[in-house]
Scaffold this motif. Structure first.
Motif, PDB file in Angstrom:
ATOM      1  N   ASP A 332     -15.534  64.020  43.105  1.00 45.64           N
ATOM      2  CA  ASP A 332     -16.938  64.364  42.922  1.00 45.64           C
ATOM      3  C   ASP A 332     -17.395  65.129  44.159  1.00 45.64           C
ATOM      4  OD1 ASP A 332     -17.313  62.459  44.898  1.00 45.64           O
ATOM      5  OD2 ASP A 332     -18.108  60.931  43.553  1.00 45.64           O
ATOM      6  N   ALA A 333     -18.709  65.229  44.356  1.00 46.53           N
ATOM      7  CA  ALA A 333     -19.221  66.052  45.451  1.00 46.53           C
ATOM      8  C   ALA A 333     -18.913  65.465  46.822  1.00 46.53           C
ATOM      9  CB  ALA A 333     -20.735  66.232  45.286  1.00 46.53           C
ATOM     10  N   SER A 334     -18.625  64.183  46.903  1.00 44.86           N
ATOM     11  CA  SER A 334     -18.461  63.554  48.215  1.00 44.86           C
ATOM     12  C   SER A 334     -17.047  63.068  48.490  1.00 44.86           C
ATOM     13  CB  SER A 334     -19.438  62.382  48.368  1.00 44.86           C
ATOM     14  OG  SER A 334     -19.252  61.441  47.321  1.00 44.86           O
ATOM     15  N   VAL A 335     -16.375  62.448  47.524  1.00 48.35           N
ATOM     16  CA  VAL A 335     -15.076  61.832  47.790  1.00 48.35           C
ATOM     17  C   VAL A 335     -14.082  62.196  46.701  1.00 48.35           C
ATOM     18  CG1 VAL A 335     -16.104  59.862  49.003  1.00 48.35           C
ATOM     19  CG2 VAL A 335     -15.648  59.701  46.545  1.00 48.35           C
ATOM     20  N   SER A 336     -12.801  61.946  47.010  1.00 47.39           N
ATOM     21  CA  SER A 336     -11.711  62.087  46.052  1.00 47.39           C
ATOM     22  C   SER A 336     -10.832  60.846  46.131  1.00 47.39           C
ATOM     23  CB  SER A 336     -10.867  63.337  46.349  1.00 47.39           C
ATOM     24  OG  SER A 336     -11.622  64.518  46.190  1.00 47.39           O
ATOM     25  N   PHE A 337     -10.130  60.568  45.031  1.00 45.46           N
ATOM     26  CA  PHE A 337      -9.195  59.452  44.985  1.00 45.46           C
ATOM     27  C   PHE A 337      -7.824  59.977  44.581  1.00 45.46           C
ATOM     28  CE2 PHE A 337     -12.976  56.874  44.937  1.00 45.46           C
ATOM     29  CZ  PHE A 337     -12.584  55.689  45.557  1.00 45.46           C
ATOM     30  N   PHE A 338      -6.792  59.488  45.301  1.00 52.73           N
ATOM     31  CA  PHE A 338      -5.416  59.853  45.014  1.00 52.73           C
ATOM     32  C   PHE A 338      -4.640  58.584  44.662  1.00 52.73           C
ATOM     33  CE2 PHE A 338      -6.933  63.367  47.490  1.00 52.73           C
ATOM     34  CZ  PHE A 338      -6.234  64.473  47.045  1.00 52.73           C
ATOM     35  N   GLU A 339      -3.755  58.699  43.658  1.00 51.85           N
ATOM     36  CA  GLU A 339      -2.885  57.601  43.261  1.00 51.85           C
ATOM     37  C   GLU A 339      -1.485  57.876  43.785  1.00 51.85           C
ATOM     38  OE1 GLU A 339      -2.254  55.197  39.147  1.00 51.85           O
ATOM     39  OE2 GLU A 339      -1.532  57.278  39.139  1.00 51.85           O
ATOM     40  N   ILE A 340      -0.945  56.935  44.587  1.00 49.03           N
ATOM     41  CA  ILE A 340       0.382  57.092  45.182  1.00 49.03           C
ATOM     42  C   ILE A 340       1.256  55.930  44.738  1.00 49.03           C
ATOM     43  CG2 ILE A 340       1.689  57.264  47.331  1.00 49.03           C
ATOM     44  CD1 ILE A 340      -1.968  57.925  47.557  1.00 49.03           C
ATOM     45  N   ASP A 341       2.444  56.243  44.262  1.00 48.52           N
ATOM     46  CA  ASP A 341       3.418  55.236  43.840  1.00 48.52           C
ATOM     47  C   ASP A 341       4.260  54.839  45.049  1.00 48.52           C
ATOM     48  OD1 ASP A 341       5.322  53.634  42.680  1.00 48.52           O
ATOM     49  OD2 ASP A 341       5.741  55.000  41.006  1.00 48.52           O
ATOM     50  N   GLY A 342       4.279  53.544  45.356  1.00 46.58           N
ATOM     51  CA  GLY A 342       5.037  53.089  46.505  1.00 46.58           C
ATOM     52  C   GLY A 342       6.531  53.309  46.372  1.00 46.58           C
ATOM     53  N   ARG A 343       7.021  53.390  45.159  1.00 46.83           N
ATOM     54  CA  ARG A 343       8.455  53.616  44.956  1.00 46.83           C
ATOM     55  C   ARG A 343       8.842  55.057  45.244  1.00 46.83           C
ATOM     56  NH1 ARG A 343      12.179  50.478  42.361  1.00 46.83           N
ATOM     57  NH2 ARG A 343      14.061  51.527  41.616  1.00 46.83           N
ATOM     58  N   ARG A 344       7.934  55.988  45.018  1.00 45.67           N
ATOM     59  CA  ARG A 344       8.239  57.401  45.224  1.00 45.67           C
ATOM     60  C   ARG A 344       7.925  57.865  46.640  1.00 45.67           C
ATOM     61  NH1 ARG A 344       6.042  60.395  39.686  1.00 45.67           N
ATOM     62  NH2 ARG A 344       7.338  59.211  38.220  1.00 45.67           N
TER      63      ARG A 344
END
Length: 549
Positions: A332-344
């Motif tokens: 959105d205008a203020s923040v972003s979210f990233f999904e990270i797989d611990g296995r990769r």
């Protein structure tokens, strides 16, 4: 608004009943009241009773004297210059660094997070030093065998293996069938162990409170920032005193699960993370050769760590990463979210856990990251995406936890980002169609943040959707918010909103709850927009859910 189900009552606090009424001499000859009561003393035991009373009353203060720098040792209390004043501090560790001794101190009556490494010039040796009391040798009965002898060890080993006599008499348990010498020896070992455990960490711990039943001991931990004490009924003022809660959080640290001595001593004085210089709170298992440096330099994009500024600058020239190595699932205008797989992303996720261990004393996971997903919140500028905080969750949780670990970095705390992380975790639970709750036990700051979120979310839903929510039930609240019914009931009890009326429980909106909701609406807050969440619940094979042993 009604709520079906059994009656929900808050039991009285049992701690007030746990009072020591008397102290025995150990041989059964006399009993002395310790709380001002009468003393019943047998005629033949007067001398022993007087001796016991005088010994209990003659608790001498620790010896004090002027000391030099070379005479200081671990356990003594010295005066330290801190923020323009002198504070009494306990020496927890003395380590030579670059040719001079460095002292790790804990300030008396202050939170464990303020423990720090100091140099000798900050010690005020013109004032007397309080030396630790010498440990008194424990006197055993005549003819008792010392605990260090081979015979004593043989008894301990023999006590572990059940004998045929124990099997023949199952009603006799524990130490009932032990010889008298073994009973006395076992008691002495327990007393020594308890003394050693008490000396490991002088800072009180909130883990005992947060692990207790919610209706009893969790009530003693209220949110200091967002929760409003005026919502609590007058009869519960003694349980939810704001002054007492401030004192608790001021004098006690986060929950500790590693009781090793090295884990209570912070191993870095300063870290550089991007353009911020941060004082760590706790120990983190970075390579030991880096602990000799004055500052640990961490790349804010790839999270690699370096001991010198020259190594860090050479790395920054080569590093091309500008965001967390995962899929961006929200912006959105203020923040972003990233999904990270611990296995990769083994290395990146492990480095992230090492950073979080600097600020979470109860965190134990920092190596096996395969069965976890990491959701990182960032802010973007011309240089890239800067990490604000993150939360992790198990790929498959047997207890339906939607958060395993959650952290907002200290430089971004008290800006509403922690609440945003919690709200995002519940948005993922709504997408999954499940009820979620954070993994227990929570740290003290985590418990405060979650209780504030639960309180505001429930009151906002009940007020804004009225009269639609007039006959809403607890299960319907759980479905709309993805919060578990246990968390909802506990929050309603804390806010004194659950009343018993005409044979059933009802949710009552008090004036203080309504006024607080209007006050929170006036504050401009960041919110998660569900329409901007581009994410589907991932599906994993059994092989992807295993730990990487």
């Amino acid at each position: 608004m009604t709520s079906p189900g059994p009656a929900v009552q808050q039991p009285a606090n049992d701690e007030s009943d746990q009072v020591v009424d008397g102290v025995g001499t150990g041989d059964g000859s006399s009993t002395i009241a310790a709380n001002g009561g009468t003393a019943a003393i047998r005629p033949g035991a007067a001398s022993s009773a007087v001796a016991a009373a005088s010994a209990a009353a003659s608790v001498s203060p620790p010896p004090t004297s002027i000391a030099t720098l070379t005479q200081l040792r671990v356990g003594c209390h010295v005066w330290v210059h801190k923020d323009g004043e002198t504070r009494l501090a306990e020496l927890l560790s003395i380590v030579p660094r670059k040719g001079q001794p460095t002292f790790y101190v804990h300030y008396q009556e202050f939170n464990k997070r303020l423990d720090e490494w100091i140099k000798p010039d900050r010690l005020d040796l013109s004032q007397p030093v309080q030396w630790p009391r010498p440990e008194k040798p424990k006197k055993g009965p005549p003819g008792a065998v010392s605990k260090d002898t081979p015979l004593s060890k043989d008894r301990k080993n023999r006590r572990v293996r059940p004998s045929k006599h124990n099997k023949a008499h199952p009603a006799v348990k524990g130490k009932e069938n032990l010889p008298k010498e073994d009973k006395e020896e076992d008691i002495a070992v327990k007393e020594e162990t308890a003394t050693r455990e008490d000396s490991i960490d002088a800072t009180p711990d909130l883990s005992q409170v947060s692990e207790a039943p919610a209706a009893n001991k969790d009530a003693d931990l209220m949110d200091l920032d967002q929760t409003h004490p005026q919502m609590i009924d007058s009869q519960d003022d003694s349980l939810f005193s704001r002054e007492e809660e401030i004192k608790k959080l001021r004098t006690s640290g986060s929950m500790t699960q590693n009781v090793a001595e090295v884990a209570r001593v912070r191993n870095f004085m300063l870290i550089q993370f991007g353009k911020h210089e941060i004082e760590p709170w706790y120990f983190s298992p970075y390579p030991i050769e880096l602990t000799e440096e004055d500052c640990l330099h961490i790349c804010e994009f790839c999270l690699s760590y370096f001991g010198t500024i020259k190594q860090f600058q050479r790395h920054r020239v080569k590093c091309t990463l500008q965001h967390p190595p995962g899929n961006e699932i929200y912006r959105d205008a203020s923040v972003s979210f990233f999904e990270i797989d611990g296995r990769r992303q083994h290395t990146w996720c492990r480095n992230l856990c090492l950073i979080s261990k600097l600020f979470l004393d109860h965190k134990t996971l920092y190596y096996d990251v395969d069965p976890f997903l990491f959701y990182c919140m960032t802010v973007k500028d011309e240089l890239g995406h800067h990490l604000i905080g993150y939360f992790s969750k198990e790929k498959e949780s047997a207890d339906q936890y939607n958060v395993a670990c959650i952290l907002t970095l200290p430089q971004y705390q008290r800006h509403g980002y922690g609440r945003l992380l919690i709200a995002f975790s519940y948005e993922l639970s709504k997408k999954e169609g499940k009820l979620g709750s954070p993994e227990k036990p929570l740290s003290d700051l985590g418990l405060m943040s979650y209780r504030a979120y639960w309180s505001d979310t429930l009151t906002e839903l009940l007020i804004d959707c009225y009269p639609e929510t007039r006959d809403i039930t607890i299960d319907e609240l759980a479905t709309r918010t993805s919060m578990t019914t246990q968390d909802i009931l506990h929050t309603l009890q804390t806010l004194n909103m659950l009343k018993y009326y005409k044979g059933q429980h009802i949710i009552c909106l008090t004036n203080s709850v309504i006024e607080h909701n209007e006050l929170m609406k006036k504050k401009r807050r960041r919110r998660i927009d569900p329409s901007k969440l581009l994410w589907k619940p991932p599906v994993f094979t059994p092989a992807q859910l295993r730990f990487a042993w």
